[in-house]
Scaffold this active site. Structure first.
Site, PDB file in Angstrom:
ATOM      1  N   LYS A 164      29.694  34.952  44.972  1.00 22.99           N
ATOM      2  CA  LYS A 164      31.007  35.632  43.662  1.00 22.99           C
ATOM      3  C   LYS A 164      30.155  36.001  42.883  1.00 22.99           C
ATOM      4  O   LYS A 164      28.689  35.629  42.343  1.00 22.99           O
ATOM      5  CB  LYS A 164      32.067  34.986  42.936  1.00 22.99           C
ATOM      6  CG  LYS A 164      32.582  35.145  41.796  1.00 22.99           C
ATOM      7  CD  LYS A 164      33.112  33.587  40.982  1.00 22.99           C
ATOM      8  CE  LYS A 164      33.832  35.078  39.885  1.00 22.99           C
ATOM      9  NZ  LYS A 164      35.111  33.518  38.851  1.00 22.99           N
ATOM     10  N   LYS A 217      33.731  38.621  47.330  1.00 24.22           N
ATOM     11  CA  LYS A 217      33.874  39.259  45.037  1.00 24.22           C
ATOM     12  C   LYS A 217      33.788  39.968  44.699  1.00 24.22           C
ATOM     13  O   LYS A 217      32.323  39.186  44.356  1.00 24.22           O
ATOM     14  CB  LYS A 217      35.500  37.842  44.293  1.00 24.22           C
ATOM     15  CG  LYS A 217      35.773  38.321  43.549  1.00 24.22           C
ATOM     16  CD  LYS A 217      36.057  37.222  42.820  1.00 24.22           C
ATOM     17  CE  LYS A 217      36.722  37.167  41.296  1.00 24.22           C
ATOM     18  NZ  LYS A 217      37.068  35.891  41.081  1.00 24.22           N
TER      19      LYS A 217
HETATM   20  C1  PBG Z   1      37.644  32.875  37.380  1.00 21.26           C
HETATM   21  C2  PBG Z   1      38.295  33.832  38.362  1.00 21.26           C
HETATM   22  C3  PBG Z   1      37.597  35.124  37.742  1.00 21.26           C
HETATM   23  C4  PBG Z   1      38.670  35.920  38.273  1.00 21.26           C
HETATM   24  C5  PBG Z   1      39.074  35.135  39.437  1.00 21.26           C
HETATM   25  N1  PBG Z   1      38.394  33.975  39.086  1.00 21.26           N
HETATM   26  C6  PBG Z   1      36.750  35.645  36.269  1.00 21.26           C
HETATM   27  C7  PBG Z   1      35.351  35.397  36.177  1.00 21.26           C
HETATM   28  O1  PBG Z   1      35.063  35.059  37.080  1.00 21.26           O
HETATM   29  O2  PBG Z   1      35.319  35.611  34.938  1.00 21.26           O
HETATM   30  C8  PBG Z   1      38.695  37.397  37.938  1.00 21.26           C
HETATM   31  C9  PBG Z   1      39.367  38.219  39.248  1.00 21.26           C
HETATM   32  C10 PBG Z   1      39.105  39.480  39.003  1.00 21.26           C
HETATM   33  O3  PBG Z   1      39.323  40.176  37.976  1.00 21.26           O
HETATM   34  O4  PBG Z   1      40.622  40.261  39.351  1.00 21.26           O
HETATM   35  N2  PBG Z   1      36.450  31.910  37.215  1.00 21.26           N
END
Ligand code: PBG
Length: 291
Positions: A164, A217
């Site tokens: 991520k 992601k």
């Molecule tokens: C929580 C999380 C996030 C997303 C999914 N789980 C946000 C972040 O890390 O700021 C993002 C999902 C999206 O942008 O569709 N940590």
């Protein structure tokens, strides 16, 4: 299909940053579920907006928390005809908006692990079918696996947000979940977009710790990463086409600049072509109907 649960009742509120996506209170979420089921989608990724946030993110592991309420309500009505995956993170529940427990201005990795494990067990007890840690702490898959096993949830799978990146593409989600950090950024725990080797390291560590699915992601700007991870793991690879990807297509289509259906389809095909086995998308319903 990601669904946003919000504390309260009688709420179905369109998310300003995500056209056609809604916040639902637990008594209204059936509306979102029915529409998805009609389109042929029965797997949901649940996010929660609690009534109250505090420094320790208590709502995340409370038996009466927003996700726990949602799980109980949805499972009560649909049982095994829906598959419910819950996001395991603290950022939507903490008053400071960071994904873990703070120690000064840093997130304390190891202390956060205990909380993440508690959240996972609490979701399992409320009826989750799978948990999906998105916090990016080191060692959390092992901590969650151990806690789930100790509480008897030996068959509960873990989909890890293994790879991520610290991404500007999450902007609309942070509006939806009111989870933007109140200071600093997430770069001490999320990944640097320049780095692809780290993706392989993160995926391997999570696999060793017991992850059942690894996720990459965002999706569209990271197709090379999806391809590299898919080549290096024996696990199924999920890709999350995040809020910013969806919002860009929506906005460009609304301005008459692109053909929404065509761009949606082409983007999804690209993600699978790169090697993803699973796609998480705000377009899940439309894609399930696409020819
Ligand atoms: C929580 C999380 C996030 C997303 C999914 N789980 C946000 C972040 O890390 O700021 C993002 C999902 C999206 O942008 O569709 N940590």
């Amino acid at each position: 299909y990601p669904l946003f649960l919000r504390a309260g009742s009688n709420i179905k509120a369109e998310i300003s940053a995500l056209p056609d996506q809604y916040n639902y209170s637990p008594d209204m979420v059936f509306d979102g579920i029915e529409q998805a089921l009609k389109a042929g989608v029965n797997k949901f990724l649940l996010f929660g907006l609690p009534a109250e946030k505090d420094p320790l993110g208590s709502d995340a592991y409370s038996p009466d928390g927003i996700i726990q309420q949602g799980l109980l309500a949805i499972k009560d009505r649909y049982g095994d005809s829906v598959y419910l995956i819950t996001d395991i993170c603290l950022c939507e529940y903490t008053s400071h908006g960071h994904c873990g427990i703070l120690d000064g201005h840093y997130v304390h990795n190891d202390q956060t692990l205990e909380y993440l494990a508690k959240i996972a067990v609490s979701h399992a007890q409320a009826g989750a079918d799978m948990v999906a840690p998105s916090d990016m702490m080191d060692g959390r898959v092992a901590a969650i696996r151990q806690a789930l096993d100790e509480h008897g949830f030996i068959n509960m799978p873990i989909m890890s947000y293994a790879v991520k990146y610290a991404s500007a593409f999450y902007g609309p989600f942070r509006v939806a979940a009111a989870s933007a950090p109140s200071f600093g950024d997430r770069k001490t725990y999320q990944m640097d977009c320049h780095n692809v080797k780290e993706a392989l390291k993160e995926a391997k560590l999570d696999e060793q710790e017991g992850a059942d699915i690894v996720m990459v992601k965002p999706a569209l700007a990271y197709l090379d990463v999806i391809k590299a991870v898919a080549a290096h793991t024996n696990l199924p690879v999920a890709a999350y086409s995040v809020s910013g990807e969806y919002a860009m297509i929506k906005a460009a289509a609304k301005a008459g600049l692109i053909d929404e259906y065509g761009v949606m389809c082409e983007s999804a095909v690209a993600v699978f072509r790169a090697g993803a086995d699973i796609l998480i998308s705000y377009y899940a319903k439309e894609l399930a109907q696409a020819m």
